[in-house]
Design a protein around this motif. Sequence first.
Motif, PDB file in Angstrom:
ATOM      1  N   LYS A 271       0.801  -1.104  -0.163  1.00  0.00           N
ATOM      2  CA  LYS A 271       0.224   0.007   0.014  1.00  0.00           C
ATOM      3  C   LYS A 271       0.927   1.235  -0.012  1.00  0.00           C
ATOM      4  N   PRO A 272       1.018   2.045  -1.021  1.00  0.00           N
ATOM      5  CA  PRO A 272       1.636   3.302  -1.160  1.00  0.00           C
ATOM      6  C   PRO A 272       1.024   4.121   0.025  1.00  0.00           C
ATOM      7  N   THR A 273       1.695   4.712   0.936  1.00  0.00           N
ATOM      8  CA  THR A 273       1.218   5.125   2.049  1.00  0.00           C
ATOM      9  C   THR A 273       1.312   6.845   2.041  1.00  0.00           C
ATOM     10  N   LEU A 274       0.438   7.357   1.354  1.00  0.00           N
ATOM     11  CA  LEU A 274       0.426   8.513   1.401  1.00  0.00           C
ATOM     12  C   LEU A 274       0.541   9.522   2.829  1.00  0.00           C
ATOM     13  N   ALA A 275       0.830  10.638   3.056  1.00  0.00           N
ATOM     14  CA  ALA A 275       0.742  11.477   4.157  1.00  0.00           C
ATOM     15  C   ALA A 275       1.072  12.883   3.889  1.00  0.00           C
ATOM     16  N   ASP A 276       0.737  13.508   4.545  1.00  0.00           N
ATOM     17  CA  ASP A 276       1.154  15.101   4.629  1.00  0.00           C
ATOM     18  C   ASP A 276       2.210  15.477   5.070  1.00  0.00           C
ATOM     19  N   SER A 277       2.962  16.234   4.329  1.00  0.00           N
ATOM     20  CA  SER A 277       4.618  16.634   5.125  1.00  0.00           C
ATOM     21  C   SER A 277       4.399  17.447   6.208  1.00  0.00           C
ATOM     22  N   GLY A 278       3.284  17.997   6.663  1.00  0.00           N
ATOM     23  CA  GLY A 278       3.225  18.999   7.630  1.00  0.00           C
ATOM     24  C   GLY A 278       3.670  20.242   7.485  1.00  0.00           C
TER      25      GLY A 278
ATOM     26  N   PRO B 282      -4.059   2.865  -2.764  1.00  0.00           N
ATOM     27  CA  PRO B 282      -3.478   4.040  -1.642  1.00  0.00           C
ATOM     28  C   PRO B 282      -4.141   3.940  -0.424  1.00  0.00           C
ATOM     29  N   THR B 283      -3.420   4.121   0.725  1.00  0.00           N
ATOM     30  CA  THR B 283      -3.874   4.298   2.068  1.00  0.00           C
ATOM     31  C   THR B 283      -3.493   5.629   2.713  1.00  0.00           C
ATOM     32  N   PHE B 284      -3.805   6.514   3.800  1.00  0.00           N
ATOM     33  CA  PHE B 284      -3.399   7.712   3.959  1.00  0.00           C
ATOM     34  C   PHE B 284      -2.977   7.645   5.442  1.00  0.00           C
ATOM     35  N   HIS B 285      -1.835   8.175   5.821  1.00  0.00           N
ATOM     36  CA  HIS B 285      -1.398   7.920   7.262  1.00  0.00           C
ATOM     37  C   HIS B 285      -1.479   9.185   7.890  1.00  0.00           C
ATOM     38  N   HIS B 286      -2.291   9.072   9.007  1.00  0.00           N
ATOM     39  CA  HIS B 286      -2.539  10.195  10.042  1.00  0.00           C
ATOM     40  C   HIS B 286      -1.128  10.306  10.664  1.00  0.00           C
ATOM     41  N   HIS B 287      -0.637  11.347  10.922  1.00  0.00           N
ATOM     42  CA  HIS B 287       0.714  11.314  11.633  1.00  0.00           C
ATOM     43  C   HIS B 287       0.822  12.587  12.565  1.00  0.00           C
ATOM     44  N   ALA B 288       1.657  12.549  13.425  1.00  0.00           N
ATOM     45  CA  ALA B 288       1.992  13.783  14.375  1.00  0.00           C
ATOM     46  C   ALA B 288       2.787  14.876  13.451  1.00  0.00           C
ATOM     47  N   SER B 289       2.396  15.856  13.987  1.00  0.00           N
ATOM     48  CA  SER B 289       2.934  17.302  13.184  1.00  0.00           C
ATOM     49  C   SER B 289       2.517  17.538  11.970  1.00  0.00           C
ATOM     50  N   THR B 290       1.534  16.956  11.550  1.00  0.00           N
ATOM     51  CA  THR B 290       0.850  17.233  10.015  1.00  0.00           C
ATOM     52  C   THR B 290      -0.535  17.651  10.077  1.00  0.00           C
ATOM     53  N   TYR B 291      -1.298  17.766   9.117  1.00  0.00           N
ATOM     54  CA  TYR B 291      -2.330  18.417   9.142  1.00  0.00           C
ATOM     55  C   TYR B 291      -3.587  17.273   9.022  1.00  0.00           C
ATOM     56  N   ILE B 292      -3.363  16.113   9.390  1.00  0.00           N
ATOM     57  CA  ILE B 292      -4.206  15.105   9.745  1.00  0.00           C
ATOM     58  C   ILE B 292      -3.457  14.264  10.885  1.00  0.00           C
TER      59      ILE B 292
END
Length: 302
Positions: free
Chosen positions: A110-117, A159-169
């Motif tokens: 799964k390509p793990t999309l995420a925000d760069s913050g 795709p999948t989307f990763h919620h992550h510390a110090s980002t907008y999700i």
Amino acid sequence: MIRTANAPVSYGVFELSRPDVVPLPDGEQLATWVAEAGYDGIDLGPVGLFGDRVELPRLLERHGLALAGGWVDLPFAGTDEEFEHAFAALAPTLELFAAAAAVAPDRAPKPTLADSGSPERKARPGGAPELELDDERWAVFTARVQRAADLTRAAGLEPTFHHHASTYIETPREIDRFLADTDVDLTFDTGHLLVGGGDPVTDFPRWAERINHVHLKDADRSVLAAASGSADPMRDIWERRVFVALGDGDLEVDRIVDTIVDSGYDGWIVVEQDVILQDAADVARARTDQVANRERLRRWFA
């Protein structure tokens, strides 16, 4: 069927690494360690770590591993120039995932999309309502996520989307908003959810129908308070080991794994324990911790 994987970040290989302080393991060494620890798969890590689209499948086959996923962050809330520059690099990265999928189509990554913050978010790990995007910026954010998801699907990947510390999700509220306004499913990360103020045991059932990837990590939330006032709080909480071995933090490991298994989830569980290597002993500790983390899961996944 649930399969277990690990990731380069558990061995100190990620964007916060300090190779000037401690030499980092290369791709061959990482794959050896992950396979020896008993995992079925591995995450991609920094692009190029495991070679190109020809070398990557060969490495996976040598070590009996499949590619589970891999972090692909884009500045979804950034300027047009920033986003377009990052987006141009997405297609070549997807070629790596596609090459790995051809080797093990029943265990496709799964390509793990995420925000760069942003500097604003990195200054306040854990998030806060006043840091959320307004409606106008949110519309831009979700439209860009859709472009990235469309390109991923066009490459034959989900795709999948990763919620992550110090980002907008980051927070449960932001995750709820994201799931309501996009068709991209979620990488459920227990450690980052703890940092963002969520409760993995109660939040997993709420989102279960939209979870297509799991990162299992433990977190010590007391580190957030200890890093308060730091000049670089994001780096500080990682260096203070906000992410710890399974069972050493605030995660109710047995309860959340029972919850995941009982839900009928069918996919990868990627064990992660983000560490910044600061001396030679940290390398040995990282290897020991990942063996212990795998043994901790033998009750469910022999």
